[in-house]
Design an enzyme around this catalytic site. Structure first.
Site, mmCIF file in Angstrom:
data_model
loop_
_atom_site.group_PDB
_atom_site.id
_atom_site.type_symbol
_atom_site.label_atom_id
_atom_site.label_comp_id
_atom_site.label_asym_id
_atom_site.label_seq_id
_atom_site.Cartn_x
_atom_site.Cartn_y
_atom_site.Cartn_z
ATOM 1 C CE LYS A 11 -6.886 2.253 3.962
ATOM 2 N NZ LYS A 11 -6.268 1.156 4.728
ATOM 3 C CD GLN A 12 -4.797 0.323 -1.281
ATOM 4 O OE1 GLN A 12 -4.615 0.284 -0.088
ATOM 5 N NE2 GLN A 12 -3.837 0.076 -2.153
ATOM 6 C CD GLU A 19 -5.781 -2.612 4.042
ATOM 7 O OE1 GLU A 19 -5.713 -1.422 4.407
ATOM 8 O OE2 GLU A 19 -4.884 -3.449 4.237
ATOM 9 C CD1 TRP A 41 0.091 -4.987 0.218
ATOM 10 C CD2 TRP A 41 -0.118 -4.912 -2.009
ATOM 11 N NE1 TRP A 41 -0.997 -4.200 -0.076
ATOM 12 C CE2 TRP A 41 -1.154 -4.137 -1.432
ATOM 13 C CE3 TRP A 41 -0.038 -5.007 -3.385
ATOM 14 C CZ2 TRP A 41 -2.113 -3.469 -2.207
ATOM 15 C CZ3 TRP A 41 -1.002 -4.332 -4.160
ATOM 16 C CH2 TRP A 41 -2.013 -3.585 -3.569
ATOM 17 C CG ASP A 42 2.998 -0.789 0.841
ATOM 18 O OD1 ASP A 42 2.166 -1.706 0.956
ATOM 19 O OD2 ASP A 42 2.931 0.280 1.462
#
Lengths: 768, 768
Positions: A602-603, A490, A359-360
């Site tokens: 994480k992000q 994640e 999906w990046d």
């Protein structure tokens, strides 16, 4: 490993001094590519030290049989991964019959490697003393042609310094190669024929199972002191290998040169029976032009890319080098010429993540390509998913969905899922939202609505159906809930009601419905075709809306923030600042359960939603959520710092924005995550671009109008970027105190700067 | 596969008629073992059809290198798994030089296989017509001696029916074997020597890495028409194989017999240099006694086991066969002679689950062994964990715990964790509770408190420390919570506040504290020793109590039930009855995410807690929880129906209790889960025993007193069982309408039946 051996430089990546410990990291950093093929910066000559050999051809992959500890129903049988392609760059070199091997030389001096990003070439030079005491000066230049993307060229020179020497060049091509990360040590390539004609050689090979036909080819020319030299080569041929040997006696101080052309012709572009013929054509052209003229073409082609895509930063060479490194590698990886291709997380620089599409692409890469290329490039990226719609529907069916619901794969090459962690493969479903968002984003930016009735609406319908079926009704909450998901963060698995996922699910349904209505009234022929094809009824759409209208969002009244997921406040909310440094990075120090029950992010997750949908929230909302989540964010994903940089800029927290910018732009150059030897983080490089243009520059498109809120870190004197907005090019130059706008287009353009409308005219500098 | 080819019989498992499709299932069902070794019911002679060859030696394992798709920090490097042991049962048979192979015969008639559970032997007979048209009658009997547990014996007879024939027996031993489920196709056995002396042969081999030394041995005797026959064998010897060939001309109608003794001597029982000598001793004894006398000994040994462990059921042969099958296999698997051994989920019948120890032992097997053996057997099982305490502490340290906190592994051979699914390995931590509960259960049943000051308290302290550290404080709930766990119901992963886990965590702390206090006052020397060794302070204990006293339990006011975990009521609560049958079993039909977000329960979870801690709840509480959870339970774990059977009995729902009983007792005989070919479900067999004794019989121990609430399914005329309670044996015989109690002990015993105290005297039948 500390990468401070890389010299700060505005336009080049430069390594000085030879250290075998640096080889694998440098092989990644100095990688070259031209969108159609790419390679790690492996040496042409033999190297017996630690190295990670990698050459890759875009779109050529292999379905490696899945290997897991504990099989779960629904796992794909195969993991399509990018293949290590045949080697065409190899030139073994012998000095008086001793192999030139930097790992075995007595001395290596004046070693210098340069990746010239401005002109698109890789050079290497050194003085080596061999075990036989012959001292040679060696200089090499290599590039992969942007103009002829099946072609690469190498110019390789040796000068014996302290004695005459017999020098042998042994250029070869080789299809007997394997992947570093094969699951079952399978052989991936089936070599079909090895042939040669005069100074040209060809190996035809096809991939096992996927049957991608390729021809790897080469031709070499020899020169002594720049004059062509006619040498009859010896030939060495095996079932997967071909080499010519060119041997010459070279006097002390004379320069013996080989120029090698090579590359691949592939059946994506040619009939599989015509690959050798096509290779001859490429080599004819190369030979006609010669190395020097080809290199001039390369410089020109790169200058055209830079003219549009460059970002300048004054007063901060590390920042400048970082952004150019990012823009350079993005352009090496994907140029938008072919809708069958996409952007792997590591591009052509390594094998991790299988080289597949994530999906990046939709969340990070599309904005970069929309603004720095023709809009067709972004449209090609959207079409890639359109062509995979049927496979996405089949993928959803495997997971129990029906009636045309589509779940795009987490990781794919050809539209089929090829990942196998249940918590990701089955549960990280927010990816579906990014694919819909990209359609919206494309239209918002380009104003090209035609894509939606032509293709996009079918995708939006499949995605809306998925969300409608995936949400379930909670009697306890009297709302629709989405249970058992992994959000963008994640470091949480199998959670309920991830706010970002629920939000984008609702948005996807609303956006699909909005477009169905618009197309019904404005594109009635398309409407009829699509409704018929999708077998979509008004009643079904009503059911979707029921779910969207009653979606549950976890919220804390105390903190006045949306919660990342149900139960987030039950965690021990110790901030990253209060976490012992010895525990970082947690993904290398902690077991998985400990990470999961921690509050660490994480992000960007909730903040990713605030980035996508910022118009739906006030700056105060953003500030509250930023203040709540940022302190728990460990940024152990390459995709995290850019979003935080953009949000920090928006909140005028320029020091923080600058720190995040450096972290995203120099992630690989400074090897933050200690993994650069595995390859570069290509997709997050687009996030770096966003952190300047959308972050510092504050660029948005609102109501078909470009808007800016320029800011500048105090470390910089100025920065500039260009964007292609609806076929006009705007150059923005931000200095401390003011901003210049300049229009390269043909008609006046109204923009909004800091809330105020301004009209800029072609070639007329406007200062704000 | 339908297993109705197995004949109902009170004492035997009988297969009639040969069908190669049944071979793998029958190999599991007819497995034999003697606690020290065991084997699947593989044929002695060559069989070229589908077969799963398996011989196993208790306690001999190999650390197979872990293979997972995606590595997580904290995964163990190795998975210790039971090893497929050398083969000693093989006897190849040649009739006029044609190999006897049931898969290749022209005809196989009168095939009959019997596992005689009463006497502990396996027999097989058939009439086969070979491709050479010779018709032979074959009959074989085999057993693994309970008295000499390093010895097995085979009696193999061939009678040529339609012509004289030259018959060759080729008994062999073979160490060149591999595991079906090796991760990396490693070789596990290293053969050290192959030797023979007269009719005896020996192969010494050691396991790679673990260095378990074994000697596999054999000796054969030949008979013609029951008379010893002296044949000089040919010898065939390779580096991992030894065979004798005995050849004889046999007239039509004559019986040619081979009796083969074989087995293993192992360095757990002997010095590794004495294994051949030890094998000679075993063979001397075997030869002295001869096959027939050894078989008499076998019958006697099994009659002693049955005398104590048998459960009779009148009027329901399938139910009778089921319970005896369960009791028989439990006794074949584990006899409690060695605290270094334990009970693998598949015993000696297959390789799945690695043959290692799970919490099954503590939760299901200990009650069976306590009641049907001397209490030392259960104590050995407790000691097994005591000896692993240090490894459990190290295991917890790997996951970030400290200060002596112990987390027992999910799966182990030697105390080290060897499982590698994060959601199980790291999160299914309730297993720690079962290990503490077994200590409590042992004391409750046997009255032997000595184990706790001697060994048990150290285990309880390590476990209490784990729970104290694992719980975290939720400011939002103002309670301690346990986040990110997998409860007994493995169809939920990474959930928060699994009620069973939180409950047993609190209980463990309280029980540890209670015993610390008791030992302080009653066993001051032990107290000082243990506190010193554990470095435990009063202050630390106070911290534990703070956690236990403030543990959070999810509860629904609407339903008046404890919730299996946070958020359970957000699920779509569609009962199993309303689920389309085509969707069952869900673990074969649904992808993992769908299972996780469904309400379906793999095995008793909340109800498991109500089973362990029933005294803390009223019958009305139980009824409410049973009514709430049972409708969502799919029983796709072998460990589920027994607990539900016990609870249904308690609630007087005898029809349901009976159904669950049949399901647990005939799980393998009727192959409910379509996997019997992989091996039997040994540990759940102890649950079957519980469902009669604790379920129908209603047996409990309260305040040092045996209590009963006998019930009986209407399908049965009566049933009986015996229990060993504190060195006295009570026989309970339940009929429709009344129950007899009989005491084999030496002194009067007060028991409670249906709430009323009764005194039973030795050898005096009491009718209630």
């Amino acid at each position: 490993m500390n990468l401070d051996y890389i010299k700060p430089n505005n336009w080049s990546i430069i390594e000085e001094g030879f250290d075998s410990e640096h080889v694998k990291a440098s092989e990644s950093l100095f990688s070259i590519g031209n969108g159609a093929m790419g390679q790690r910066a492996n040496f042409e000559e033999k190297y017996s030290g630690p190295t990670f050999q990698g050459s890759y051809i875009a779109g050529v992959y292999y379905p490696d049989k899945t290997r897991v500890g504990w099989w779960k129903n629904g796992y794909p049988e195969y993991f399509a991964k990018v293949l290590n392609a045949p080697n065409w760059i190899g030139i073994n070199v012998y000095i008086n019959d001793e192999s030139l091997d930097l790992f075995k030389c007595k001395r290596v001096e004046n070693f210098r490697r340069e990746l010239n990003m401005k002109e698109g070439w890789l050079a290497r030079s050194f003085t080596a003393t061999l075990q036989n005491n012959i001292e040679v000066d060696v200089s090499i230049r290599r590039f992969l042609s942007l103009d002829i993307d099946e072609l690469g060229a190498i110019d390789y020179n040796v000068v014996p310094l302290n004695a005459p020497a017999t020098i042998t060049y042994r250029p070869y091509i080789d299809t007997g190669i394997t992947n570093e990360d094969s699951n079952w040590d399978d052989k991936f390539w089936d070599t079909l024929s090895v042939s040669f004609k005069e100074h040209r050689a060809f190996i035809q090979a096809k991939t096992m199972k996927t049957d991608f036909y390729t021809c790897t080819f080469m031709e070499s020319q020899l020169f002594l002191n720049q004059k062509p030299l006619d040498i009859t080569p010896e030939v060495d041929k095996s079932s997967t290998y071909f080499a010519f040997s060119y041997r010459a006696k070279v006097a002390q101080g004379e320069e013996f040169k080989i120029q090698k052309f090579g590359g691949y012709t592939v059946d994506r572009n040619h009939d599989k029976y015509d690959l050798v013929t096509a290779a001859h054509t490429v080599l004819d052209t190369a030979k006609d032009q010669g190395f020097d003229l080809l290199l001039e073409g390369q410089k020109l082609a790169w200058s055209q890319i830079w003219d549009m895509a460059d970002i300048t930063i004054e007063g901060d060479v590390r920042a400048q080098q970082g952004i150019r490194f990012n823009i350079f590698h993005l352009n090496q990886t994907y140029l938008g010429k072919d809708a069958r291709l996409n952007i792997g997380p590591k591009g052509f620089t390594g094998e991790k993540y299988g080289g597949s599409t994530y999906w990046d692409t939709e969340a990070y890469c599309i904005p970069f390509y929309m603004a720095t290329k023709d809009q067709n490039v972004a449209r090609s990226l959207l079409e890639y998913r359109y062509y995979h719609l049927q496979k996405a529907i089949e993928n959803a069916e495997k997971l129990g969905f029906k009636n045309g619901a589509a779940l795009y794969p987490m990781v794919t090459m050809n539209g089929e899922e090829c990942h196998n962690e249940w918590e990701i493969t089955f549960e990280e479903i927010h990816r579906n939202g990014a694919i819909a968002f990209a359609i919206y984003n494309y239209y918002r930016y380009t104003g090209d609505y035609s894509y939606i009735p032509e293709k996009g609406l079918e995708v939006l319908i499949g995605i809306a159906r998925f969300w409608h079926q995936r949400a379930t009704f909670s009697t306890a909450k009297n709302k629709y809930v989405i249970l058992g998901v992994t959000g963008p963060n994640e470091y949480e698995n199998n959670v309920n009601n991830n706010w970002y996922t629920n939000y984008i699910a609702k948005w996807c349904i609303n956006y699909a419905v909005e477009n169905i209505e618009k197309i019904q009234s404005e594109y009635p022929t398309d409407y009829t075709r699509i409704m018929h094809k999708a077998k979509l009824s008004k009643a079904e759409v009503k059911d979707w809306v029921e779910v969207a209208d009653n979606m549950y969002f976890p919220y804390s009244e105390d903190h006045k923030v949306f919660l990342q997921q149900d139960g987030f406040l039950d965690k021990e909310l110790i901030t990253v600042a209060d976490l012992d440094k010895s525990q970082r990075p947690i993904n290398q120090k902690w077991s998985w359960d400990r990470i999961l029950r921690s509050p660490y992010i994480k992000q960007a997750d909730t903040l990713q939603g605030f980035y996508f949908f910022e118009d739906n929230f006030t700056t105060e909302d953003l500030e509250r959520h930023f203040d709540f989540y940022e302190p728990f964010t460990v940024h152990e994903s390459s995709l995290s710092p850019c979003v935080h940089s953009i949000q920090a800029s928006k909140l005028n927290r320029m020091e923080q924005a600058y720190e995040f910018y450096l972290r995203t732009s120099r992630l690989d150059l400074d090897d933050y995550n200690h993994e650069v030897h595995e390859g570069l983080h290509i997709t997050s490089m687009a996030g770096t671009w966003m952190s300047i243009v959308e972050g510092f520059g504050g660029m948005r498109v609102k109501n078909d109008t470009l808007t800016f809120e320029p800011k500048i870190p105090e470390q910089w004197e100025g920065y500039s970027f260009k964007v292609n907005f609806r076929h006009q090019i705007i150059k923005v130059n931000v200095c401390q105190g003011h901003t210049h706008f300049e229009l390269e287009g043909k008609q006046d353009l109204k923009i909004i700067v800091n809330g105020k409308p301004i009209t800029i005219s072609p070639n007329n500098l406007v200062k704000v």
